[in-house]
Motif scaffolding. Structure first.
Motif, PDB file in Angstrom:
ATOM      1  N   ARG A 241      46.006  38.567  38.495  1.00  0.00           N
ATOM      2  CA  ARG A 241      45.428  37.291  38.063  1.00  0.00           C
ATOM      3  C   ARG A 241      44.140  36.980  38.810  1.00  0.00           C
ATOM      4  NH1 ARG A 241      49.970  32.720  37.702  1.00  0.00           N
ATOM      5  NH2 ARG A 241      48.166  31.616  36.859  1.00  0.00           N
ATOM      6  N   VAL A 242      44.093  37.356  40.081  1.00  0.00           N
ATOM      7  CA  VAL A 242      42.860  37.144  40.850  1.00  0.00           C
ATOM      8  C   VAL A 242      41.723  37.946  40.247  1.00  0.00           C
ATOM      9  CG1 VAL A 242      41.741  37.601  43.058  1.00  0.00           C
ATOM     10  CG2 VAL A 242      43.976  36.519  43.019  1.00  0.00           C
ATOM     11  N   LEU A 243      41.979  39.214  39.938  1.00  0.00           N
ATOM     12  CA  LEU A 243      40.929  40.062  39.385  1.00  0.00           C
ATOM     13  C   LEU A 243      40.467  39.556  38.023  1.00  0.00           C
ATOM     14  CD1 LEU A 243      42.309  43.544  40.448  1.00  0.00           C
ATOM     15  CD2 LEU A 243      40.336  42.357  41.378  1.00  0.00           C
ATOM     16  N   ARG A 244      41.396  39.077  37.217  1.00  0.00           N
ATOM     17  CA  ARG A 244      40.998  38.528  35.918  1.00  0.00           C
ATOM     18  C   ARG A 244      40.148  37.273  36.084  1.00  0.00           C
ATOM     19  NH1 ARG A 244      46.952  39.452  33.282  1.00  0.00           N
ATOM     20  NH2 ARG A 244      46.616  41.589  32.572  1.00  0.00           N
ATOM     21  N   THR A 245      40.517  36.443  37.055  1.00  0.00           N
ATOM     22  CA  THR A 245      39.734  35.229  37.288  1.00  0.00           C
ATOM     23  C   THR A 245      38.337  35.568  37.782  1.00  0.00           C
ATOM     24  OG1 THR A 245      41.777  34.037  37.836  1.00  0.00           O
ATOM     25  CG2 THR A 245      39.701  33.027  38.501  1.00  0.00           C
ATOM     26  N   LEU A 246      38.243  36.528  38.675  1.00  0.00           N
ATOM     27  CA  LEU A 246      36.922  36.946  39.164  1.00  0.00           C
ATOM     28  C   LEU A 246      36.059  37.467  38.025  1.00  0.00           C
ATOM     29  CD1 LEU A 246      37.860  38.771  42.501  1.00  0.00           C
ATOM     30  CD2 LEU A 246      36.916  36.487  42.236  1.00  0.00           C
ATOM     31  N   HIS A 247      36.692  38.182  37.093  1.00  0.00           N
ATOM     32  CA  HIS A 247      35.947  38.684  35.943  1.00  0.00           C
ATOM     33  C   HIS A 247      35.430  37.535  35.094  1.00  0.00           C
ATOM     34  CE1 HIS A 247      35.969  39.939  31.615  1.00  0.00           C
ATOM     35  NE2 HIS A 247      35.026  40.708  32.124  1.00  0.00           N
ATOM     36  N   GLU A 249      34.708  34.630  35.986  1.00  0.00           N
ATOM     37  CA  GLU A 249      33.647  33.908  36.701  1.00  0.00           C
ATOM     38  C   GLU A 249      32.406  34.763  36.922  1.00  0.00           C
ATOM     39  OE1 GLU A 249      36.689  31.142  39.415  1.00  0.00           O
ATOM     40  OE2 GLU A 249      35.511  32.756  40.320  1.00  0.00           O
ATOM     41  N   GLY A 250      32.515  36.068  36.690  1.00  0.00           N
ATOM     42  CA  GLY A 250      31.386  36.953  36.966  1.00  0.00           C
ATOM     43  C   GLY A 250      31.162  37.195  38.436  1.00  0.00           C
ATOM     44  N   THR A 251      32.244  37.127  39.219  1.00  0.00           N
ATOM     45  CA  THR A 251      32.129  37.303  40.671  1.00  0.00           C
ATOM     46  C   THR A 251      32.195  38.781  41.030  1.00  0.00           C
ATOM     47  OG1 THR A 251      33.218  35.177  41.017  1.00  0.00           O
ATOM     48  CG2 THR A 251      33.109  36.659  42.901  1.00  0.00           C
ATOM     49  N   ALA A 252      31.322  39.206  41.905  1.00  0.00           N
ATOM     50  CA  ALA A 252      31.270  40.609  42.322  1.00  0.00           C
ATOM     51  C   ALA A 252      32.307  40.885  43.407  1.00  0.00           C
ATOM     52  CB  ALA A 252      29.875  40.942  42.848  1.00  0.00           C
ATOM     53  N   HIS A 259      36.080  36.126  49.678  1.00  0.00           N
ATOM     54  CA  HIS A 259      36.330  34.727  50.056  1.00  0.00           C
ATOM     55  C   HIS A 259      36.815  33.935  48.853  1.00  0.00           C
ATOM     56  CE1 HIS A 259      35.905  30.937  52.184  1.00  0.00           C
ATOM     57  NE2 HIS A 259      35.161  30.478  51.183  1.00  0.00           N
ATOM     58  N   ARG A 260      36.187  34.170  47.706  1.00  0.00           N
ATOM     59  CA  ARG A 260      36.620  33.486  46.481  1.00  0.00           C
ATOM     60  C   ARG A 260      38.027  33.921  46.111  1.00  0.00           C
ATOM     61  NH1 ARG A 260      37.937  29.628  43.545  1.00  0.00           N
ATOM     62  NH2 ARG A 260      37.816  29.931  41.286  1.00  0.00           N
TER      63      ARG A 260
END
Length: 955
Positions: A241-247, A249-252, A259-260
């Motif tokens: 779920r963290v990886l999907r959320t980062l995707h 948001e476009g977070t690298a 940190h995010r």
């Protein structure tokens, strides 16, 4: 460009959970061999049981096993789970399924409302299963078995009873975070048939890294996966779920992304913790909060804080482990987010009361002060007297263990409660100075303002002076120390006792140290030194004074004997103790006076002390000082090792921030090794403006830059830097000619640029300071400068004398440089034979030192003089002739001189001559040393086959 997640769904790589997959695979193999087996897959919510079963089903299907699977729901209709299993026999689900009619009797018996008695249903089910196992093994897989209806579980138990010699595998997956709806039936099945348990714990760091690699198209930052694994506690559901959320948001996947990710993990963890605790009895919630408050405490302390019986607390802790909140086998939470979520279930007043109770409980139980203090740290408001005493004791214990940051944390809390306590503020500043000097200075300035006792103010001022040195604020320190020293002397008067005299000596030594550091205050240091009688050196502070007096004498450059005497008295410590920073300060005058062994011994003592006490800044300072001394002696490989280690500490250790000297030392060695481009890159990363006032660092920086510029062919730029170094030293009043021998390098450059008159003026100006200092190195360098600017036979005589003088000094690199210049002069005078002799020696000397740039220059002139020599590389064997290499190789293999002579068809005397030359050039003393140099990289003492063949032929 931001790293992007792949468009496909995030799934675990098949390489994950190797041990769990291997365990389940072993049980499946046993079942395929004809032994009916039951396996229970357990793990907390989100541990990846469903994905694990999917992979298992795919693997078993590939092995031609019939796999029936179902996911249980909370539907308690009898035989509901078995009906779902049979539904997967439909060809729509599996093209290779047996003919559907074989399942009709069982389906009819299992149908809702069929009214068939239990024995008829079970008999029909057994017939179907036996039919399915006719051609290949059968695996029955139930996910969420805790929700399975009781009738289905009893049917599976019936099948296992009749499958002891049949290829049947029953796999049940059960979440440990909730109690099974049919606990009795599930327990009977797993215990009666000795079901093996495969527990799915947290994903390992390697599994997490594999998931990150699978999820992102580009490489992630090295810190991303470890931080993500720690934040998620290895929970696959949270990780996905963290990886999907980062995707979204476009977070690298970099440090900021980690940190995010921590923030997302915290947000995902809290709801799950609330759900787990909401379904538990009140006493379980009390145990959970008690464990969260205490951390890694003993179970009996958790029980006492929760107010429940130890047995009941043990049951609650086991349930919390099963739910994935606590780590099995330990009493700490899987993640800090989990612990924080448990504590968040309490209102602030209730949490404060619980922490206060925990502190009292631990104190009454006699737990270490730091455990109690960790609870007190988190309490708001004023502190009880016993709490303040606990914080003081905890700070003392932490500081004694080298945990300065923890000790500072205890004192900071104490200072919040007692802001007027000068001693606490001063001690906090002293601790912070070790890892953050910038933060320590305001505390010391406040303590100086608050202090009313002149003795207390003197102690704080001394610490202030030492801290200012770390942030290049020598003038500010000099002002404070001068005023404080004057006030202390007036207050004490002539009848001061031993303790007060020691305090005064300590303050004076720190004043000398701070004032010597910068050009603007060096005159102040000289004035104080002139009015300060040299002490006997009976106390640590007196030895610090002597070390600084020796340093100032050495900088003055006129009394080498006095500097050596003062430095040696500073090193006379009882019991071999390091004596504070005195040995570090005393090493410089000893090294400048050619007392190299004593200087290195002094540094070795401080180095050992820094290692034992965990002082990285002191360690880096000592390594840098040793690197510079080793560089002066010509031991460039050893100097390189020390400089690199010190530079690594500067880059990695926050307490070594703002240190430039290790980088300058490394660049200096690199330039002499012929790596001028790397040296220039290192120096370009320094803040040159911050060095311009430093008496030690600024000239060293200019010299290093000049050497790099010269190595890159910019002779004009190098000359400008050398002249700037000379102007700075003259303006500062530093007269020692060997501290930074810019003048010799300038003379050599100017001579090579045919600016002989300028070179001669600089050489002549250096003669008097060299005679005043009077060491072999100083006199040899001065003679070298004169010889380089004097034509004809007189110049050759001066160069020859300089070579002889430097040969008697510890300056091996300077000896090599002088020999090179003599060979160069002989070549210019037409004496090619003499030139070849000295140039070959220069190459050997420079190569032994590791001064590759000098060795290559000497080889170039050797070739011009008609000599022969292979190219200079990083190998020490470059200086050997072809015959010497053959002789050394055979000797390194253990051949005797006579055997070598017979193998090479030469006389024994010739072998002895070549072997002696090889020993000298390679700086080794025996045959084992030859082998270590010739074949350092071959494993197990292996030797090249040509050498072995030659030895075989010799024998």
């Amino acid at each position: 460009m931001l790293h992007r997640l792949r468009a496909q769904a995030l799934t675990f790589p098949l390489t994950g959970r190797r041990s769990e997959r291997a365990a389940l695979g072993a049980h499946a193999a046993a079942a395929r061999a004809g032994r009916g087996t039951a396996v229970l897959i357990s793990g907390p919510s989100g541990s990846g049981k469903t994905r694990f079963l999917e992979e298992f089903r795919a693997e078993e299907t590939a092995r031609r096993t019939t796999v029936l699977h179902a996911t249980c729901t909370r539907d308690t209709t009898p035989y509901g789970a078995l009906r779902t299993l049979l539904a997967t026999l439909d060809p729509a689900h599996d093209g290779e399924a047996p003919p559907q009619p074989a399942a009709h009797p069982a389906r009819a018996a299992l149908a809702p409302g069929s009214g068939a008695p239990a024995h008829q249903v079970l008999h029909a089910l057994h017939r179907l299963v036996a039919h399915l196992m006719t051609d290949r093994p059968l695996a029955l897989v139930l996910d969420d078995a805790g929700h399975c209806d009781e009738a289905s579980l009893r049917g599976l138990e019936y099948l296992l009873r009749r499958a002891r010699r049949l290829p049947l595998l029953v796999v049940l997956a059960h979440g440990t975070g909730s109690a099974p709806a049919t606990r009795t039936a599930l327990t009977e099945l797993t215990t009666r048939h000795a079901a093996a348990t495969v527990r799915l714990g947290p994903l390992t760091d390697d599994d997490t890294a594999a998931l990150v690699r699978h999820a992102f198209t580009a490489p992630a930052d090295p810190s991303f996966a470890p931080l993500l694994a720690a934040a998620a506690g290895g929970n696959p559901r949270i990780l996905t779920r963290v990886l999907r959320t980062l995707h979204a948001e476009g977070t690298a996947p970099d440090a900021a992304g980690a940190h995010r990710a921590e923030e997302i993990c915290t947000a995902l963890t809290a709801p799950y913790v609330r759900r787990v605790l909401a379904g538990r009895p009140a006493w379980t919630r009390d145990v959970a909060t008690a464990a969260a408050v205490l951390g890694d405490a003993a179970p009996d302390h958790v029980a006492a804080l929760a107010g429940v019986a130890p047995a009941l607390a043990a049951t609650a802790l086991a349930e919390l482990c099963d739910a994935g909140l606590l780590t099995p086998g330990a009493l700490h939470f899987t993640t800090e987010a989990t612990r924080a979520a448990v504590l968040a279930t309490l209102e602030p007043p209730a949490l404060t009361r619980l922490r206060t109770k925990a502190a009292l409980l631990l104190d009454d139980a006699g737990r270490p002060a730091r455990e109690v203090a960790d609870q007190v740290l988190l309490l708001p408001g004023p502190l009880a007297p016993w709490m303040a005493a606990t914080l003081r004791e905890a700070a003392d214990r932490a500081a004694g263990d080298g945990a300065h940051k923890a000790a500072a944390g205890y004192l900071h809390r104490l200072l919040d409660a007692e802001p007027d306590d000068v001693s606490v503020r001063a001690e906090l500043a002293r601790l912070r100075a070790g890892f953050s000097p910038t933060e320590a200075l305001p505390l010391l300035e406040e303590a100086l303002t608050q202090a009313t006792c002149v003795r207390t103010r003197a102690v704080i001022a001394a610490q202030y002076g030492l801290t200012c040195l770390a942030v290049r604020r020598g003038p500010a320190a000099t002002t404070v120390l001068t005023g404080t020293l004057h006030a202390l002397r007036e207050h004490l008067g002539p009848q001061a006792g031993p303790a007060d005299r020691e305090l005064t000596a300590h303050l004076e030594s720190v004043l000398l140290l701070a004032a010597t550091a910068e050009r603007t205050t060096l005159a102040t240091a000289r004035r104080h030194a002139a009015t300060t009688p040299a002490p006997h050196g009976d106390t640590p502070a007196q030895r610090q004074q002597l070390a600084m007096l020796a340093t100032l004498t050495a900088l003055d450059g006129r009394h080498a004997d006095r500097a050596v005497d003062q430095a040696r008295r500073a090193l006379r410590t009882p019991g071999g103790a390091p004596g504070g920073w005195a040995p570090l300060a005393a090493a410089l005058p000893l090294a400048l006076a050619d007392e190299t062994d004593d200087a290195l011994d002094a540094l070795e003592k401080v180095l050992s002390y820094a290692q034992e006490c965990g002082e990285p800044r002191v360690y880096a300072q000592v390594l840098t000082a040793r690197a510079l001394i080793l560089h002066r002696t010509g031991a460039l490989p050893d100097a390189m090792t020390d400089a690199r280690t010190a530079t690594g500490l500067v880059a990695e250790e926050p307490r070594c921030a703002r240190m430039s000297e290790p980088v300058i030392a490394l660049a200096t060695v690199l330039a002499d090794r012929g790596e001028a481009d790397r040296a220039e890159q290192l120096l370009a990363g320094l803040d040159a403006r911050s060095l311009k006032r430093s008496v030690m660092e600024h000239p060293l920086h200019l010299m290093a830059r000049a050497q790099a510029r010269r190595g890159l062919g910019d002779h004009e730029g190098a000359l400008d830097l050398l002249l700037a170094c000379g102007d700075f030293l003259a303006g500062s009043g530093v007269g020692n000619p060997v501290l930074h021998p810019w003048w010799l390098h300038a003379v050599c450059l100017l001579s090579g640029m045919d600016r002989t008159d300028e070179a001669r003026r600089i050489a002549e100006a250096a003669q008097e300071p060299a005679r005043a200092w009077g060491t072999a190195r100083a006199l040899g360098l001065a003679g070298l400068a004169r010889g380089a600017t004097t034509p004809g036979e007189e110049g050759l005589a001066l160069l020859t004398e300089a070579v002889t003088t430097l040969a008697g000094s510890p300056a091996r690199a300077d000896h090599a440089r002088a020999t090179h210049l003599l060979g160069k002069a002989l070549l210019a005078a037409g004496d090619q034979r003499g030139a070849r002799e000295h140039l070959r020696t220069a190459v050997a000397l420079a190569r032994q030192c590791g001064a590759l740039a000098l060795a290559r220059a000497a080889r170039s002139r050797l070739l011009a003089a008609g000599g022969r020599m292979g190219k200079i590389t990083g190998s020490r064997t470059d200086m050997l002739t072809r015959t010497e290499r053959k002789v050394a190789g055979l000797a390194g293999l253990g051949a005797s001189n006579r055997e070598i002579a017979e193998a090479l068809f030469v006389t024994v005397r010739t072998v002895e001559m070549h072997l002696t030359s090889a020993y000298r050039k390679l700086a080794v003393g025996d045959r084992a040393g030859l082998a270590a140099v010739l074949w350092p990289a071959l494993p197990g003492g292996a030797t090249p086959s040509p050498a072995r063949d030659a030895l075989r032929a010799a024998r």
